[in-house]
Structures are given as structure tokens and as C-alpha cells.
Design a protein around this motif. Structure first.
Motif, mmCIF file in Angstrom:
data_model
loop_
_atom_site.group_PDB
_atom_site.id
_atom_site.type_symbol
_atom_site.label_atom_id
_atom_site.label_comp_id
_atom_site.label_asym_id
_atom_site.label_seq_id
_atom_site.Cartn_x
_atom_site.Cartn_y
_atom_site.Cartn_z
ATOM 1 N N ALA A 25 -13.560 -101.246 -22.964
ATOM 2 C CA ALA A 25 -14.308 -99.501 -22.420
ATOM 3 C C ALA A 25 -14.791 -99.192 -23.919
ATOM 4 C CB ALA A 25 -13.321 -98.497 -22.406
ATOM 5 N N GLN A 26 -15.857 -98.560 -23.449
ATOM 6 C CA GLN A 26 -17.166 -97.962 -24.821
ATOM 7 C C GLN A 26 -16.830 -96.669 -24.728
ATOM 8 O OE1 GLN A 26 -20.506 -100.817 -25.595
ATOM 9 N NE2 GLN A 26 -21.875 -97.971 -24.974
ATOM 10 N N HIS A 27 -16.515 -95.240 -26.081
ATOM 11 C CA HIS A 27 -16.119 -94.952 -25.719
ATOM 12 C C HIS A 27 -17.573 -94.000 -26.091
ATOM 13 C CE1 HIS A 27 -12.341 -94.527 -27.209
ATOM 14 N NE2 HIS A 27 -12.689 -96.211 -27.636
ATOM 15 N N PRO A 28 -17.819 -92.923 -24.982
ATOM 16 C CA PRO A 28 -16.375 -91.572 -24.806
ATOM 17 C C PRO A 28 -16.245 -92.594 -23.187
ATOM 18 C CG PRO A 28 -18.262 -90.674 -24.497
ATOM 19 C CD PRO A 28 -18.958 -91.920 -25.695
ATOM 20 N N THR A 29 -15.221 -92.816 -23.347
ATOM 21 C CA THR A 29 -14.964 -92.774 -21.838
ATOM 22 C C THR A 29 -13.186 -92.499 -21.922
ATOM 23 O OG1 THR A 29 -13.665 -95.187 -22.303
ATOM 24 C CG2 THR A 29 -16.180 -95.019 -21.031
ATOM 25 N N SER A 30 -12.726 -92.220 -20.733
ATOM 26 C CA SER A 30 -11.586 -91.556 -20.680
ATOM 27 C C SER A 30 -10.536 -93.071 -20.269
ATOM 28 C CB SER A 30 -11.472 -90.748 -19.262
ATOM 29 O OG SER A 30 -11.752 -90.799 -18.213
ATOM 30 N N ALA A 31 -10.611 -93.519 -19.765
ATOM 31 C CA ALA A 31 -10.442 -95.008 -20.110
ATOM 32 C C ALA A 31 -10.344 -96.144 -20.704
ATOM 33 C CB ALA A 31 -10.191 -95.388 -18.609
ATOM 34 N N HIS A 32 -9.027 -96.559 -20.914
ATOM 35 C CA HIS A 32 -8.422 -97.479 -22.423
ATOM 36 C C HIS A 32 -8.519 -98.808 -21.761
ATOM 37 C CE1 HIS A 32 -8.050 -93.243 -23.741
ATOM 38 N NE2 HIS A 32 -8.635 -93.919 -24.880
ATOM 39 N N THR A 33 -8.950 -99.904 -22.829
ATOM 40 C CA THR A 33 -8.801 -101.189 -22.320
ATOM 41 C C THR A 33 -7.044 -101.413 -22.034
ATOM 42 O OG1 THR A 33 -9.826 -102.456 -23.460
ATOM 43 C CG2 THR A 33 -8.416 -103.517 -23.168
ATOM 44 N N ARG A 75 -19.451 -103.644 -14.019
ATOM 45 C CA ARG A 75 -19.761 -102.981 -15.161
ATOM 46 C C ARG A 75 -20.105 -101.277 -14.939
ATOM 47 N NH1 ARG A 75 -23.469 -106.051 -18.297
ATOM 48 N NH2 ARG A 75 -22.278 -105.654 -20.262
ATOM 49 N N VAL A 76 -19.244 -100.627 -15.517
ATOM 50 C CA VAL A 76 -19.545 -99.319 -14.841
ATOM 51 C C VAL A 76 -20.640 -98.534 -15.730
ATOM 52 C CG1 VAL A 76 -19.556 -97.329 -13.580
ATOM 53 C CG2 VAL A 76 -18.377 -98.907 -13.470
ATOM 54 N N LEU A 77 -21.949 -98.264 -16.015
ATOM 55 C CA LEU A 77 -22.896 -97.925 -16.509
ATOM 56 C C LEU A 77 -23.301 -97.040 -16.979
ATOM 57 C CD1 LEU A 77 -24.027 -101.322 -17.299
ATOM 58 C CD2 LEU A 77 -22.139 -100.633 -18.188
ATOM 59 N N ALA A 87 -22.193 -110.149 -19.414
ATOM 60 C CA ALA A 87 -20.447 -110.861 -19.116
ATOM 61 C C ALA A 87 -21.788 -111.489 -17.805
ATOM 62 C CB ALA A 87 -19.821 -109.531 -18.645
ATOM 63 N N ALA A 88 -21.586 -112.357 -18.248
ATOM 64 C CA ALA A 88 -22.235 -113.661 -17.275
ATOM 65 C C ALA A 88 -21.844 -112.913 -15.424
ATOM 66 C CB ALA A 88 -22.753 -114.668 -16.956
ATOM 67 N N GLY A 89 -22.145 -112.729 -14.586
ATOM 68 C CA GLY A 89 -21.765 -112.896 -13.608
ATOM 69 C C GLY A 89 -21.176 -111.508 -12.676
ATOM 70 N N ALA A 90 -21.708 -110.584 -13.831
ATOM 71 C CA ALA A 90 -21.123 -109.542 -13.628
ATOM 72 C C ALA A 90 -21.565 -108.707 -12.326
ATOM 73 C CB ALA A 90 -20.446 -108.502 -14.803
ATOM 74 N N CYS A 91 -20.652 -107.618 -12.173
ATOM 75 C CA CYS A 91 -21.355 -106.473 -10.710
ATOM 76 C C CYS A 91 -21.583 -105.627 -11.220
ATOM 77 C CB CYS A 91 -20.609 -106.367 -9.633
ATOM 78 S SG CYS A 91 -20.141 -105.491 -8.590
ATOM 79 N N VAL A 92 -22.794 -105.156 -11.296
ATOM 80 C CA VAL A 92 -23.623 -104.397 -12.336
ATOM 81 C C VAL A 92 -23.661 -102.695 -11.519
ATOM 82 C CG1 VAL A 92 -25.143 -103.173 -14.107
ATOM 83 C CG2 VAL A 92 -23.970 -105.037 -14.285
ATOM 84 N N VAL A 93 -23.492 -101.511 -12.204
ATOM 85 C CA VAL A 93 -23.145 -100.714 -11.000
ATOM 86 C C VAL A 93 -23.682 -99.297 -12.719
ATOM 87 C CG1 VAL A 93 -23.238 -98.332 -9.719
ATOM 88 C CG2 VAL A 93 -21.871 -101.164 -9.490
ATOM 89 N N VAL A 94 -24.936 -98.933 -12.122
ATOM 90 C CA VAL A 94 -25.830 -97.875 -12.758
ATOM 91 C C VAL A 94 -24.943 -96.582 -12.059
ATOM 92 C CG1 VAL A 94 -27.213 -96.387 -13.803
ATOM 93 C CG2 VAL A 94 -27.582 -99.083 -13.610
ATOM 94 N N ASN A 95 -23.834 -95.592 -12.864
ATOM 95 C CA ASN A 95 -23.647 -94.371 -12.763
ATOM 96 C C ASN A 95 -24.061 -92.980 -13.600
ATOM 97 O OD1 ASN A 95 -21.990 -92.355 -11.467
ATOM 98 N ND2 ASN A 95 -20.239 -93.309 -11.569
ATOM 99 N N PRO A 96 -24.990 -92.594 -12.859
ATOM 100 C CA PRO A 96 -25.607 -91.570 -13.521
ATOM 101 C C PRO A 96 -24.577 -90.436 -14.245
ATOM 102 C CG PRO A 96 -26.546 -90.578 -11.026
ATOM 103 C CD PRO A 96 -26.176 -92.853 -11.395
ATOM 104 N N CYS A 97 -23.854 -90.260 -13.329
ATOM 105 C CA CYS A 97 -22.363 -89.309 -13.069
ATOM 106 C C CYS A 97 -22.017 -89.275 -15.034
ATOM 107 C CB CYS A 97 -21.496 -89.191 -12.790
ATOM 108 S SG CYS A 97 -20.043 -88.084 -12.358
ATOM 109 N N LEU A 98 -22.105 -90.963 -15.034
ATOM 110 C CA LEU A 98 -21.339 -90.854 -16.531
ATOM 111 C C LEU A 98 -21.721 -90.237 -18.036
ATOM 112 C CD1 LEU A 98 -20.257 -94.131 -16.248
ATOM 113 C CD2 LEU A 98 -19.050 -92.985 -15.531
ATOM 114 N N SER A 99 -21.154 -89.435 -18.581
ATOM 115 C CA SER A 99 -21.565 -89.099 -19.912
ATOM 116 C C SER A 99 -21.810 -89.330 -21.144
ATOM 117 C CB SER A 99 -20.842 -88.136 -20.386
ATOM 118 O OG SER A 99 -19.441 -88.165 -20.028
ATOM 119 N N GLY A 100 -21.560 -90.579 -20.775
ATOM 120 C CA GLY A 100 -21.886 -91.622 -21.958
ATOM 121 C C GLY A 100 -20.460 -92.622 -21.508
ATOM 122 N N GLY A 101 -21.085 -93.477 -22.228
ATOM 123 C CA GLY A 101 -19.563 -94.975 -22.546
ATOM 124 C C GLY A 101 -20.052 -95.521 -21.204
#
Length: 233
Positions: A25-33, A75-77, A87-101
């Protein structure tokens, strides 16, 4: 109930689910590792692996993983440049709703092995039970399991099958799912050969025809991994 207890409860009840764990998890996010959640086939989320903005992406990817039966590193970006190691082979999703992190969540689908109920105590039935277990399927013998959970019910002989069917109090739908006798026409003679022919038909029904226990995944929308990993979440 703890997360571990809930996981065991779902496994015992043969309920398909996805175990989601935040691995980065990369801040700012509400979730933690280390945060965890369970996602059921109807889209229900138990636990926490991200706020409302991330949940839709996680839910969609989890349903795709459950449908495919394959684990996924999601990966939610957010929109824009994010310095997040590849991360090789990761499923990447771009979510414009995220404020950061950004988040990386490991999605581990838990799909119960097909359950085969074998009725009878003949040499054929014994050989079939051994071969079925070797395939990794779950085997229940007479009286061990509710028919509603079985992907396949096998009766060892036509004569014996008629007697067993008469005493099982089956619904019309359940009776249509019981084949007696079963087996592909391969010229089988010995109990082991007949067991092979029976199991071949069972495997074909499960893998080719998509046979499942009645109602088990009826609420699961068909979402492929590709659909879950492309576009905005």
C-alpha cells in the motif's frame, strides 16, 4: 468470528470465495499491508482491503478470479503518474476515483473440488472412489452427503441403481441428474476399466459441459479476468 475462523467455515460448507490480502500500500490509502477480506460470489465483501473507491475494482477482479479459478495480483492505481514498483504479471486497474496512493492486493480464489457421491459397495464402486480421490475430487459414499452439494452422483449398477433411486426421495430435478448406469463406451470389462469409463464421463460433464452442484454458483456473474483487468474500475 475471526478471519481465520470464517475462512474455515466457508471451506467446510464448500462455499466458493476469494481471500483478498493487501500486500503493498502506498499512501495516502485507507488500507494497509496485511489487511484482509473475503469476497463471496454474490459480490459481498467481508473485511477491509480498501475504501469505497477501491472496492468496485477489487470486487470485479475477484469475481473474475473466482470464475477462472486462478489467483491474481491486483494493482489499483489512481489516474496520473504513480511511482509504484512494477510487478510482473499483475492485473492493473486505473481507478480515477482514487484520491492518491496505490494498492496491490493478492486475490486467492477458493473453489471447492467437485464432490462426487458414489452409491454402492461393489468392486466398481471401490475402484471408482479410489480414482476419483486421486483426481483431487471429494468423494462421499452412501449416506455421507446431501445430494444438493454433489456435482455428480454415481450409482454402481443399473439394478442396484433403481433400488437406490427409489429410496432417496429425490426431486424430479435431482433424479434427472442421476445416471444409471454411467460411463463412456470404451469397451471396459474389469472394475478398474469400468471405473475409468465412469470417471471419464464425470470429468467431461464437469469440465466440458460445466456441470456444478445445483445453485452453487447461480448468483455468480460471468466476469473474465480480462474484463476485470482492463478499463476503469
Amino acid at each position: 468470528m475471526t478471519m481465520s475462523e470464517r475462512l474455515q467455515q466457508l471451506r467446510r460448507s464448500r462455499t466458493p470465495f476469494v481471500h483478498a490480502t493487501v500486500v503493498r500500500a502506498q499512501h495516502p490509502t485507507s488500507a494497509h499491508t496485511g489487511d484482509q477480506a473475503i469476497l463471496l460470489s454474490d459480490g459481498t465483501i467481508e473485511g477491509f482491503v480498501g475504501g469505497q473507491c477501491a472496492q468496485n475494482s477489487v470486487r470485479k477482479a475477484a469475481l473474475g478470479a473466482l470464475q477462472a479459478g486462478e489467483s491474481v495480483l491486483l494493482r489499483v492505481l489512481p489516474d496520473g503518474e504513480v511511482h509504484f514498483p512494477e510487478a510482473a504479471g499483475a492485473c492493473v486497474v486505473v481507478n480515477p476515483c482514487l484520491s492518491g496512493g496505490a494498492l496491490e492486493i493478492f486475490l486467492d480464489p477458493q473453489v471447492p473440488a467437485p464432490l462426487v457421491r458414489i452409491c454402492g459397495a461393489t468392486p466398481i464402486a471401490k475402484a471408482l472412489a479410489a480414482m476419483t480421490a486421486t483426481l483431487g475430487y471429494e468423494v462421499h459414499r452412501d449416506g455421507d452427503a446431501d445430494l444438493a452439494q454433489a456435482a455428480a452422483v454415481v450409482v454402481a449398477s443399473e439394478v442396484r441403481g433403481g433400488a437406490i433411486l427409489g429410496g432417496l426421495a429425490l426431486t424430479d430435478a435431482e433424479r434427472r441428474r442421476v445416471h444409471t448406469p454411467v460411463g463412456l463406451p470404451i469397451g471396459a470389462k474389469t472394475p478398474a476399466e469400468i471405473a475409468v469409463s465412469i470417471l471419464a464421463e464425470v470429468v467431461r460433464a464437469i469440465r466440458v459441459d460445466g456441470l456444478i452442484a445445483p445453485g452453487r454458483d447461480a448468483a455468480t456473474p460471468h466476469v473474465s479476468r480480462e474484463e476485470a483487468c482492463h478499463g476503469h474500475g
